[in-house]
Structures are given as structure tokens and as C-alpha cells.
Design an enzyme around this catalytic site. Structure first.
Site, PDB file in Angstrom:
ATOM      1  N   GLU A   1      -4.981  -8.660   0.885  1.00 29.40           N
ATOM      2  CA  GLU A   1      -5.634  -8.297   2.150  1.00 29.40           C
ATOM      3  C   GLU A   1      -7.113  -8.100   1.885  1.00 29.40           C
ATOM      4  O   GLU A   1      -7.495  -7.451   0.911  1.00 29.40           O
ATOM      5  CB  GLU A   1      -5.116  -6.967   2.722  1.00 29.40           C
TER       6      GLU A   1
ATOM      7  N   GLU B   1       0.818  -1.218   0.000  1.00 29.77           N
ATOM      8  CA  GLU B   1       0.000   0.000   0.000  1.00 29.77           C
ATOM      9  C   GLU B   1       0.854   1.271   0.000  1.00 29.77           C
ATOM     10  O   GLU B   1       0.808   2.069   0.948  1.00 29.77           O
ATOM     11  CB  GLU B   1      -0.969   0.004   1.187  1.00 29.77           C
TER      12      GLU B   1
HETATM   13  O1  IFM Z   1      -4.007  -2.853   9.175  1.00 31.97           O
HETATM   14  C1  IFM Z   1      -3.982  -2.378   7.875  1.00 31.97           C
HETATM   15  C2  IFM Z   1      -2.804  -2.976   7.111  1.00 31.97           C
HETATM   16  O2  IFM Z   1      -1.594  -2.715   7.750  1.00 31.97           O
HETATM   17  C3  IFM Z   1      -2.746  -2.387   5.739  1.00 31.97           C
HETATM   18  N1  IFM Z   1      -4.005  -2.499   5.063  1.00 31.97           N
HETATM   19  C4  IFM Z   1      -5.195  -2.075   5.763  1.00 31.97           C
HETATM   20  C5  IFM Z   1      -5.242  -2.727   7.131  1.00 31.97           C
HETATM   21  C6  IFM Z   1      -6.502  -2.279   7.880  1.00 31.97           C
HETATM   22  O3  IFM Z   1      -6.491  -0.909   8.051  1.00 31.97           O
END
Ligand code: IFM
Length: 458
Positions: free
Chosen positions: A363, A167
Site C-alpha cells: 500500500e 497492518e
Molecule cells: O484505508 C487504509 C487501509 O485500509 C489500510 N492502510 C491505510 C489506508 C489509509 O488509511
């Protein structure tokens, strides 16, 4: 052609984590300070005033975590390496004790039949590099590539699938524009410099990793479907899409920053920032792409900032774009994010068409306030989290639909294994499928974990 990305007929499943969110042990075995160690000491930086110094104590309890992943029936575990553990001074000597921790973790995963996949950068920049300018300066990209090579030389015999960044939108724009993530800077349009240097670091690392024989170099993006509301200024909606999605996909796929993006981010046209060869290096450098999805983005009506007031942080994360409201429809999770599984399906299909790359949902998950622990005879303690189970079920189904419609999606990795340090939210938002008692770090699988376990074990 990637060699080691999952390629079976069915979707592979995994669980994800990130170093600063779970490891703790911030001053152990020579680890240097990171920007998150510094930022969390600023009053008000995290909602509960807490930091990652203990987190889930996974540095010591990693075997328990590996057992949880293995018993879940997961194929994959996605972890990140803490740069300041491996090179405490950012670009100087390697700390063998830091690497040894990842040896132990990786070996434990392999012993239990779980495939480790690594991320080099999930936001814990060595503080010393931030003191020299952080991601706003070009040198950080070169230091990142050197660090990635150190890790790959050490773990590459066992970890075959790597992502450079997690990200980078958050690292660049929450970190250097909105100031709500480390290093907490509010540099406006200069944050685009950070975006370019993150991409450059990815490109430099990918080139060297490829030369060293690694054929599964990816990048993990939190792309988002941008669904403008009727009243939105089309230029503002376009600017949001440009900064959220196209600033990454343009260079990675076409080797260019597009005209709409340059309108809101003129700095990306500066020859001193984007130097000859940078975009050629970045184009085609990813063998696969990770898609992190939680919620769609719905830009709404314009929102002028009244004199003397600061703009909403979410607006500040899109420098150069006229402030808009962000509309969030119901239902929402506990962190206030709209639940819309179709967004994932659309995003996977669009990203497949745009990139042609193999994809992984690296994710996906939901924060719910599910502190309820009950004793179930024959099973033990469980946490009831029907809302999270339903979120996962609908999003896994969306992933399957995208595959059936032709998107080359290889895996689905749930965020996250453990309730952990949720950045600016501290320990107030719970994404885990395993509850972690903040008093003693005791792990208790939630009902969503049991549900996924049943599904994976057939
Ligand atoms: O916890 C975060 C993660 O580190 C990166 N993506 C989003 C998740 C939730 O906010």
C-alpha cells in the site's frame, strides 16, 4: 523460496482494496456481522456517522472494478476476503454464497489477465468472535487459521500469493488501545495481547498453508521509519519504534520479543500469553513481507496529559510509552500525514536488511480533497488530482531507488483503486485513483489513474 511472487526484472504494479471499505452488501448472501458493522453504529465512531453498508457497492459492481484495474494496465489486484462472509459465525459453518462472491471476483480478474493476491484479514472480525474476547483471547488465533484454510482450499487453485494480516498494528493498537478502530476498546497494555494473538494466528495459518502447498505466505505490516526529534526522550522514541515495528519483526525474524519492547510491554513476557512453541512457530513463517507506507513517525517532546483530559489517540496507540507529541512537518496530505518519499526508500532498505525477505509495497497512496470533476473533450469526465499524481510519482521513484540499492522489492501496489470507506474518517478522505460518486457509486478515473495508466502501458 516463493513460487508465485512477481519476480520479473521490472517492478510489478497493482492496485489494492479491502473488503469492508468497498463491498457493501453487509447483510447479503448470509454474511454475518463484523466488528466494523457494530463499531460504526456507535455515535461519533466515524467522522460523518456513516458505515460500510453500501460503501462502493463492489459486491455488485466488482466487474466494473476489475475492468478499471485491467484498463489501468496493472499486473496485480490486492483484495481482502471478509471473514464474516465466508464463516458468518466466525468458527462454524462455511457460507458457500460468500465464497462464491470471491470466485466471481477472482475469475473476472484472471479473465482480464490480472493476477489476484489475497489478504485473509483486513480488520473485519466476525462480531461473534469479538463477543468471546476478540484478539485478546487465544482462541481467535486458532479460529483465524481455520478460516484461512477454508479460503485457501477454495481459492488456492487460482490465488497463489496470500497475506495473512493487513497492518496488525492497527488491529491491535487502534482497535484495543486507542479505541478509534473497531472494536473500539481502550484496554491499555492488554492490547499487546492482541498483537501476540494476531502473530500467533499468522504463524498457525502459515504452518497449515505451507503444509497444503502454498509457498507464498506473507504478512503486510505498516512499518514506519521512526525519526526522533531532538527534544524527545530516547526511551519514549525507542518504545514507539518497539510497538510500531519491532513487536512484529522480532518474532517473525528472530523468534523473540526484544528487551526494549518488553520494558514497555511487560505482558509479552507472561508465560500464559506467550506459550512454549509460539515464537518458534512465528519465526521464519513469512515467505514475503508487505510494506504499507504513507508517512514517517517523528516522536517529539513529552506531552503530559492534564488531569481529567484523555490522552491523544495517537499516544494511546503506544501503551506503556510516555506520552510524546507527534511532529508532522509540511507538506501534508488531506488526512494530515507528512509527505516524505525518502521514508519509503529508507524503510524498504532497512526492512530488506532486517528480514532478508522479498518485499512488496502493498500500500502507498495519498488522501487529497479532489472533488473537482471536469469534462475533457475526447476523454470524458476526469478528476484533477495533481497532488496525488506527484505523491505517487515520487514514491514509485523512491521504490525504484531502494531496488537499485539492493532491496528485493517485487511490486508496488497503490492504495487505493476507489474512493472508499476510510474507517474512522468515514467518507471524508479520498485515497482513490478513481472517484466514486457517493450518490450513485459511479466510477470516474482521476488524472492520477490516467497518469499511471500511461506509465504502465508505456
Ligand atoms: O484505508 C487504509 C487501509 O485500509 C489500510 N492502510 C491505510 C489506508 C489509509 O488509511
Amino acid at each position: 523460496m516463493t513460487l508465485h511472487l512477481p519476480a520479473g526484472p521490472a517492478l510489478s504494479f497493482g492496485a489494492a482494496s479491502a473488503s469492508y471499505q468497498i463491498e457493501g452488501a453487509i447483510a447479503e448472501d448470509g454474511r454475518g456481522p463484523s466488528i466494523w458493522d457494530t463499531f460504526t453504529q456507535v455515535p461519533g465512531a466515524t467522522k460523518d456517522g456513516k458505515d460500510g453498508s453500501l460503501a462502493c457497492d463492489s459486491y455488485h459492481r466488482y466487474r466494473e472494478d476489475v475492468d478499471l484495474v485491467a484498463e489501468l494496465g496493472a499486473d496485480l489486484y490486492r483484495f481482502s476476503v471478509a471473514w464474516p462472509r465466508v464463516i458468518p459465525t466466525g468458527d462454524g459453518a462455511v457460507e458457500p454464497r460468500g465464497l462464491a462472491y470471491y470466485d466471481r471476483l477472482v475469475d473476472a480478474l484472471l479473465e482480464r489477465g490480472v493476477t489476484p493476491t489475497g489478504t485473509f484479514y483486513h480488520w473485519d472480525l466476525p462480531q461473534i468472535l469479538e463477543d468471546r474476547g476478540g484478539w485478546l483471547v487465544r482462541d481467535t488465533a486458532y479460529a483465524f487459521a481455520d478460516y484461512a484454510m477454508v479460503v485457501h482450499e477454495h481459492l488456492g487453485d487460482r490465488v497463489k500469493v496470500w497475506a495473512t494480516h493487513n497492518e496488525p498494528w492497527c488491529a491491535a493498537y487502534l482497535g484495543y488501545a486507542a479505541g478509534i478502530h473497531a472494536p473500539g476498546r481502550r484496554e491499555g497494555g492488554d492490547a499487546h495481547r492482541a498483537a501476540h494473538h494476531l502473530l500467533l494466528g499468522h504463524g498457525l495459518a502459515a504452518e497449515r498453508l505451507h503444509a497444503a502447498g502454498c509457498q507464498d505466505v506473507g504478512i503486510v505490516l505498516n512499518l514506519a521509519p521512526v525519526w526522533p526529534e531532538a527534544e524527545v526522550d530516547p526511551a519514549a522514541a525507542d518504545g514507539i519504534d518497539a510497538i510500531r515495528n519491532r513487536v512484529w519483526l522480532g518474532p517473525l525474524v528472530d523468534g523473540a520479543y526484544d528487551a526494549g519492547l518488553l520494558r514497555v510491554a511487560p505482558v509479552l513476557a507472561e508465560a500464559d500469553l506467550v506459550r512454549p512453541g509460539d515464537l518458534d512457530l512465528i519465526r521464519g513463517s513469512a515467505d514475503w513481507m508487505g510494506v504499507n507506507y504513507y508517512t514517517p513517525v517523528r516522536p517529539g517532546p513529552a506531552q503530559p496529559t492534564p488531569a481529567g483530559e484523555t490522552r491523544h489517540p495517537e499516544t494511546d496507540a503506544y501503551p506503556g510509552v510516555e506520552p510524546v507529541t507527534f511532529v508532522v512537518r509540511e507538506p501534508r496530505t488531506d488526512i494530515g500525514w507528512e509527505v516524505d518519499a525518502y521514508g519509503l526508500e529508507e524503510l524498504l532498505l532497512d526492512t530488506h536488511k532486517r528480514t532478508g525477505l522479498p518485499l512488496m509495497v502493498t500500500e502507498n497512496g495519498a488522501a487529497y480533497d479532489d472533488a473537482l470533476v471536469v469534462e475533457v473533450p475526447g476523454v470524458g469526465r476526469i478528476v484533477q488530482d495533481e497532488d496525488r499524481r506527484s505523491y505517487l510519482e515520487t514514491h514509485i521513484a523512491a521504490t525504484e531507488r531502494a531496488r537499485e540499492a539492493g532491496a528485493d522489492v517485487r511490486g508496488y501496489i497503490v492504495w487505493t483503486l476507489l474512493d472508499n470507506f476510510e474507517w474512522a474518517e468515514g467518507y471524508t478522505k479520498y485515497f482513490g485513483i478513481v472517484h466514486v460518486d457517493p450518490q450513485n457509486q459511479q466510477r470516474t478515473p482521476k488524472a492520477s489513474y490516467r497518469w499511471l495508466q500511461e506509465r504502465l502501458r508505456g
